[in-house]
Design a protein around this motif. Structure first.
Motif, PDB file in Angstrom:
ATOM      1  N   ARG A 196       0.832  -1.213   0.000  1.00 18.77           N
ATOM      2  CA  ARG A 196       0.000   0.000   0.000  1.00 18.77           C
ATOM      3  C   ARG A 196       0.863   1.259   0.000  1.00 18.77           C
ATOM      4  NH1 ARG A 196      -4.530  -2.702   4.071  1.00 18.77           N
ATOM      5  NH2 ARG A 196      -5.512  -3.952   2.412  1.00 18.77           N
ATOM      6  N   TYR A 197       2.008   1.191   0.631  1.00 20.96           N
ATOM      7  CA  TYR A 197       2.949   2.308   0.565  1.00 20.96           C
ATOM      8  C   TYR A 197       3.496   2.459  -0.857  1.00 20.96           C
ATOM      9  CZ  TYR A 197       7.635   4.374   0.816  1.00 20.96           C
ATOM     10  OH  TYR A 197       8.763   5.108   0.578  1.00 20.96           O
ATOM     11  N   SER A 198       3.838   1.340  -1.526  1.00 17.55           N
ATOM     12  CA  SER A 198       4.361   1.391  -2.893  1.00 17.55           C
ATOM     13  C   SER A 198       3.344   1.988  -3.854  1.00 17.55           C
ATOM     14  CB  SER A 198       4.731  -0.020  -3.380  1.00 17.55           C
ATOM     15  OG  SER A 198       5.704  -0.615  -2.580  1.00 17.55           O
ATOM     16  N   ILE A 199       2.078   1.662  -3.646  1.00 19.83           N
ATOM     17  CA  ILE A 199       1.027   2.159  -4.532  1.00 19.83           C
ATOM     18  C   ILE A 199       0.907   3.676  -4.442  1.00 19.83           C
ATOM     19  CG2 ILE A 199      -1.484   2.155  -4.894  1.00 19.83           C
ATOM     20  CD1 ILE A 199      -1.398  -0.844  -4.112  1.00 19.83           C
ATOM     21  N   ASP A 200       1.118   4.221  -3.253  1.00 23.22           N
ATOM     22  CA  ASP A 200       1.104   5.673  -3.088  1.00 23.22           C
ATOM     23  C   ASP A 200       2.102   6.053  -1.993  1.00 23.22           C
ATOM     24  OD1 ASP A 200       0.676   8.352  -2.923  1.00 23.22           O
ATOM     25  OD2 ASP A 200      -1.454   8.244  -2.433  1.00 23.22           O
ATOM     26  N   THR A 201       3.309   6.419  -2.416  1.00 20.00           N
ATOM     27  CA  THR A 201       4.348   6.753  -1.435  1.00 20.00           C
ATOM     28  C   THR A 201       4.030   8.035  -0.680  1.00 20.00           C
ATOM     29  OG1 THR A 201       5.655   7.945  -3.115  1.00 20.00           O
ATOM     30  CG2 THR A 201       6.143   5.597  -2.782  1.00 20.00           C
ATOM     31  N   PRO A 256       8.380   3.558  -8.429  1.00 21.12           N
ATOM     32  CA  PRO A 256       8.694   3.017  -9.761  1.00 21.12           C
ATOM     33  C   PRO A 256       9.015   1.536  -9.690  1.00 21.12           C
ATOM     34  CG  PRO A 256      10.552   4.269  -8.916  1.00 21.12           C
ATOM     35  CD  PRO A 256       9.435   4.441  -7.918  1.00 21.12           C
ATOM     36  N   GLY A 257       9.082   0.915 -10.878  1.00 19.41           N
ATOM     37  CA  GLY A 257       9.499  -0.487 -10.949  1.00 19.41           C
ATOM     38  C   GLY A 257       8.351  -1.467 -10.838  1.00 19.41           C
ATOM     39  N   GLY A 258       8.712  -2.700 -10.639  1.00 19.46           N
ATOM     40  CA  GLY A 258       7.726  -3.760 -10.510  1.00 19.46           C
ATOM     41  C   GLY A 258       8.263  -4.852  -9.610  1.00 19.46           C
ATOM     42  N   TYR A 259       7.370  -5.588  -8.967  1.00 20.54           N
ATOM     43  CA  TYR A 259       7.791  -6.690  -8.107  1.00 20.54           C
ATOM     44  C   TYR A 259       6.618  -7.628  -7.861  1.00 20.54           C
ATOM     45  CZ  TYR A 259       5.543  -4.034  -4.260  1.00 20.54           C
ATOM     46  OH  TYR A 259       4.651  -3.360  -3.464  1.00 20.54           O
ATOM     47  N   TYR A 296       1.187 -11.026  -4.779  1.00 19.68           N
ATOM     48  CA  TYR A 296       0.729  -9.716  -5.245  1.00 19.68           C
ATOM     49  C   TYR A 296       1.696  -9.216  -6.301  1.00 19.68           C
ATOM     50  CZ  TYR A 296      -1.518  -5.175  -5.175  1.00 19.68           C
ATOM     51  OH  TYR A 296      -2.227  -4.055  -5.551  1.00 19.68           O
ATOM     52  N   ILE A 297       1.148  -8.716  -7.423  1.00 19.72           N
ATOM     53  CA  ILE A 297       1.958  -8.195  -8.528  1.00 19.72           C
ATOM     54  C   ILE A 297       1.802  -6.683  -8.593  1.00 19.72           C
ATOM     55  CG2 ILE A 297       2.259  -8.138 -11.033  1.00 19.72           C
ATOM     56  CD1 ILE A 297       1.403 -11.065 -11.100  1.00 19.72           C
ATOM     57  N   PHE A 298       2.936  -5.995  -8.551  1.00 21.12           N
ATOM     58  CA  PHE A 298       2.991  -4.530  -8.592  1.00 21.12           C
ATOM     59  C   PHE A 298       3.762  -4.113  -9.837  1.00 21.12           C
ATOM     60  CE2 PHE A 298       5.451  -0.684  -7.815  1.00 21.12           C
ATOM     61  CZ  PHE A 298       4.534   0.184  -7.231  1.00 21.12           C
ATOM     62  N   SER A 299       3.232  -3.133 -10.566  1.00 18.46           N
ATOM     63  CA  SER A 299       3.907  -2.697 -11.783  1.00 18.46           C
ATOM     64  C   SER A 299       3.524  -1.275 -12.122  1.00 18.46           C
ATOM     65  CB  SER A 299       3.549  -3.637 -12.939  1.00 18.46           C
ATOM     66  OG  SER A 299       4.177  -3.204 -14.130  1.00 18.46           O
ATOM     67  N   ASN A 300       4.115  -0.776 -13.204  1.00 22.42           N
ATOM     68  CA  ASN A 300       3.816   0.562 -13.706  1.00 22.42           C
ATOM     69  C   ASN A 300       3.656   0.508 -15.226  1.00 22.42           C
ATOM     70  OD1 ASN A 300       4.242   2.970 -11.584  1.00 22.42           O
ATOM     71  ND2 ASN A 300       5.633   1.299 -11.043  1.00 22.42           N
ATOM     72  N   PHE A 301       2.470   0.184 -15.720  1.00 22.11           N
ATOM     73  CA  PHE A 301       2.233   0.176 -17.165  1.00 22.11           C
ATOM     74  C   PHE A 301       2.507   1.576 -17.725  1.00 22.11           C
ATOM     75  CE2 PHE A 301      -0.979  -3.505 -18.040  1.00 22.11           C
ATOM     76  CZ  PHE A 301      -0.033  -4.403 -17.595  1.00 22.11           C
ATOM     77  N   ASN A 302       3.215   1.601 -18.852  1.00 20.72           N
ATOM     78  CA  ASN A 302       3.514   2.900 -19.469  1.00 20.72           C
ATOM     79  C   ASN A 302       3.368   2.881 -20.988  1.00 20.72           C
ATOM     80  OD1 ASN A 302       5.778   1.485 -20.273  1.00 20.72           O
ATOM     81  ND2 ASN A 302       7.211   2.586 -18.957  1.00 20.72           N
ATOM     82  N   GLY A 303       2.700   1.857 -21.519  1.00 23.36           N
ATOM     83  CA  GLY A 303       2.435   1.825 -22.952  1.00 23.36           C
ATOM     84  C   GLY A 303       3.551   1.247 -23.793  1.00 23.36           C
ATOM     85  N   THR A 304       4.563   0.644 -23.155  1.00 21.53           N
ATOM     86  CA  THR A 304       5.646   0.018 -23.895  1.00 21.53           C
ATOM     87  C   THR A 304       5.562  -1.500 -23.754  1.00 21.53           C
ATOM     88  OG1 THR A 304       7.223  -0.016 -22.037  1.00 21.53           O
ATOM     89  CG2 THR A 304       7.091   2.022 -23.335  1.00 21.53           C
ATOM     90  N   SER A 305       6.453  -2.185 -24.476  1.00 19.16           N
ATOM     91  CA  SER A 305       6.454  -3.650 -24.397  1.00 19.16           C
ATOM     92  C   SER A 305       6.770  -4.143 -22.993  1.00 19.16           C
ATOM     93  CB  SER A 305       7.485  -4.226 -25.387  1.00 19.16           C
ATOM     94  OG  SER A 305       8.788  -3.768 -25.086  1.00 19.16           O
ATOM     95  N   VAL A 353       6.133  -7.483 -17.842  1.00 17.04           N
ATOM     96  CA  VAL A 353       5.740  -7.554 -16.431  1.00 17.04           C
ATOM     97  C   VAL A 353       4.674  -8.625 -16.222  1.00 17.04           C
ATOM     98  CG1 VAL A 353       4.462  -6.335 -14.626  1.00 17.04           C
ATOM     99  CG2 VAL A 353       6.396  -5.230 -15.741  1.00 17.04           C
ATOM    100  N   LEU A 354       3.712  -8.673 -17.134  1.00 18.23           N
ATOM    101  CA  LEU A 354       2.626  -9.650 -16.987  1.00 18.23           C
ATOM    102  C   LEU A 354       3.117 -11.082 -17.152  1.00 18.23           C
ATOM    103  CD1 LEU A 354      -0.554  -8.148 -18.697  1.00 18.23           C
ATOM    104  CD2 LEU A 354      -0.232  -8.768 -16.299  1.00 18.23           C
ATOM    105  N   THR A 355       4.269 -11.260 -17.746  1.00 21.26           N
ATOM    106  CA  THR A 355       4.835 -12.599 -17.846  1.00 21.26           C
ATOM    107  C   THR A 355       5.889 -12.823 -16.765  1.00 21.26           C
ATOM    108  OG1 THR A 355       6.366 -11.788 -19.558  1.00 21.26           O
ATOM    109  CG2 THR A 355       4.329 -12.833 -20.289  1.00 21.26           C
ATOM    110  N   HIS A 356       6.788 -11.863 -16.588  1.00 17.25           N
ATOM    111  CA  HIS A 356       7.875 -12.013 -15.613  1.00 17.25           C
ATOM    112  C   HIS A 356       7.339 -12.103 -14.184  1.00 17.25           C
ATOM    113  CE1 HIS A 356      12.120 -11.292 -14.281  1.00 17.25           C
ATOM    114  NE2 HIS A 356      11.488 -10.861 -13.200  1.00 17.25           N
TER     115      HIS A 356
END
Length: 561
Positions: free
Chosen positions: A63-68, A328-331, A342-351, A356-359
């Protein structure tokens, strides 16, 4: 009964005094157990106590990562930074009791040897004398996260963060790429002094911890913290040598092909992310469409992955889109008491959104597959083995990439394989940089930057920072979060990539067999060491001379260089 979702997961700051009393009572029961049954029951009770602390920490951290900027969870993160290190003593006392137990042989047969091998490696990673240093390192790590999470990069009247500016660094217009990339690195330059000072303080504190624990340097303590039971710095150095000898020359050819392809005389730092003259492969559709196709992909890949991805959606166990204030980032992490990844990421319109959805899904699928493993150490393998699951999943999902990329699919395939290949020298540069820094802990900021420049010359000779003074000083490493927060967690990606390439090559020949071995590897969790898990999955040991060379030659054929 309705599905319990992550927003409903209860957060409560753990009462460490009460839990410590309970822990010591169970620890005494372990020490005085009359039988294997009593001893194993005590292990399970200790697991339960430790899992309750881990659950609270992970819910709060997510929850902290989602909104620092969230004051409540920022305060909770600060509290954990201050107080969680005291639980390290619990872990060490527990491991010592296991190793000294009169029922050790029976416990080892019951739980397997990995718990005891880990205990032997970890037993000298904490003493009360280093508590203050641990707390200070945690505080500095949080400052680093907040600094990056709060990045405000001004460009043409718009404010970007480190995730949202990335697409602008990949546009076909070279001047626009340069402008975006320059703005990003200018932000790093503006904050350079604090980045360097934070890391310098971390190096000093970690070195002092190693001294108090009677290690020659933090390198030894770092390896023990990473729970590396079957290899050490010598094996890693030999692996890096093979990457330099067999991978770096091919990577340089890939960069030269890229330079020719996009029509520039020299690859500058703002060209590296731009792969094709008509633009990079981009996912089609909005985030909802991407998730919908991922759902189809995982249903078709296997029954297990289909059901699991549905569970992640129903329980709201993913936060994927970039937002202001988001770290930032993903984990991927695991919320023990709910047995929920739980999967955390930052979609930005790139590959990267698809990667992220696979890794991260690979991580999540693994820990969910081994969620019932006991003791709790076996839910996750060590980082090196864990990255095999994530990187291999990127390849197992190749047959469904057309649904994400449409006419850009072939570009994605090439970029993904080439990117994985080109990562290996960078990963080795990060690893050797850390070895050099911790072997020479009295170096100042300029000295550390000079080491990074040596690493670039050795592993990444294509880099050209001549028109950005900040990067030309050897500061690129300051953008790599692992260097700050998880020392020595990076060569793991390189070792795992060599293993993932093997799964990729096997999958092309025998999908059923390769997938079966992959699932077996996931279910084993952390019940075996890295090299034992490699053997379990039918993979070649990446440390062995000749393995990197064979993989390099086979992948070079696919890349056409």
């Amino acid at each position: 009964m309705s599905q319990l979702t992550f927003p409903d997961f209860e957060y409560a700051r753990p009462d460490l005094d009460r839990l410590e009393t309970a822990f010591h009572a169970v620890l005494e029961a372990l020490k005085t157990a009359d039988s294997l049954n009593d001893a194993s029951a005590a292990v399970e009770q200790i697991d339960s106590i430790r899992a309750s602390v881990a659950t609270a920490y992970n819910i709060g951290y997510i929850r902290y990562s989602i909104d620092t900027r969230d004051e409540f969870y920022r305060t909770e993160k600060d509290w954990f930074d201050q107080h969680l290190p005291r639980t390290e003593q619990w872990r060490v006392d527990y491991y010592r009791a296991l190793l000294d137990s009169p029922h050790r042989e029976a416990l080892e047969q019951h739980f397997g040897s990995q718990l005891f091998d880990s205990a032997k490696v970890s037993i000298n990673t904490f003493r009360p004398e280093i508590l203050d240093e641990l707390q200070q390192v945690n505080k500095l790590s949080s400052e680093f996260t907040q600094l990056r999470g709060g990045a405000a990069i001004e460009l043409d009247g718009t404010t970007y963060n480190l995730s949202s500016i990335a697409p602008l660094e990949q546009v076909p217009d070279r001047d626009k790429r340069k402008k975006a990339s320059t703005a990003k690195w200018d932000w790093f330059a503006q904050n350079r002094q604090r980045f360097e000072d934070v890391y310098g303080e971390m190096v000093t504190l970690r070195t002092e911890m190693a001294r108090k624990l009677e290690y020659d340097s933090f390198v030894e303590l770092g390896y023990a913290n990473m729970n590396r039971t079957d290899y050490g710095p010598a094996e890693v150095a030999n692996f890096r040598r093979q990457i330099q000898e067999f991978i770096v020359p091919i990577a340089q050819k890939l960069y030269d092909k890229q330079r020719e392809r996009i029509g520039v005389d020299r690859l500058r730092y703002y060209d590296l992310g731009f792969r094709f003259p008509d633009g990079n492969a981009k996912p089609q559709g909005d985030p909802a469409a991407i998730v919908a196709h991922a759902d189809k992909m995982y249903r078709e890949l296997s029954t297990e992955t289909g059901e699991f991805f549905q569970y992640l959606q129903d329980a709201k166990l993913m936060d994927l889109e970039a937002k202001d204030g988001k770290a930032p980032g993903g984990y991927c992490t695991f919320i023990n008491e709910y047995q929920a990844p739980y999967i955390f990421s930052n979609f930005n319109g790139t590959s990267h959104d698809i990667d992220v959805l696979t890794h991260e899904f690979g991580h999540a699928f693994q820990v969910y597959s081994s969620r019932d493993q006991r003791p709790m150490e076996y839910n996750w393998p060590t980082f090196d083995a864990a990255e095999i699951h994530s990187m291999s999943m990127e390849f197992f999902t190749y047959p469904w990439m057309e649904g994400f990329f449409g006419p850009d699919t072939e570009k994605y395939y090439f970029s993904h394989v080439a990117g994985a290949f080109r990562f290996l020298p960078y990963g080795c540069a990060v690893d050797e940089f850390q070895h050099r820094v911790y072997d020479n802990p009295t170096l100042d900021n300029d000295g550390r930057n000079a080491i990074w420049k040596e690493m670039e010359a050795k592993y990444l000779p294509h880099l050209d920072y001549s028109d950005h003074p900040h990067l030309a000083d050897g500061t690129f490493w300051q953008s790599q979060g692992h260097i700050f927060s998880v020392p020595f967690y990076y060569i793991d990606y390189c070792l795992a990539q060599i293993c993932a390439f093997q799964f990729f090559l096997r999958d092309e020949q025998d999908h059923t067999g390769a997938w079966a071995d992959y699932v077996k590897l996931c279910r084993a969790g952390g019940s075996k060491s890295f090299l034992q898990l490699v053997e379990l999955a039918g993979l070649e040991n990446p440390f062995e001379d000749g393995v990197v060379e064979r993989i390099a030659n086979r992948m070079r054929e696919r890349l056409g260089v």
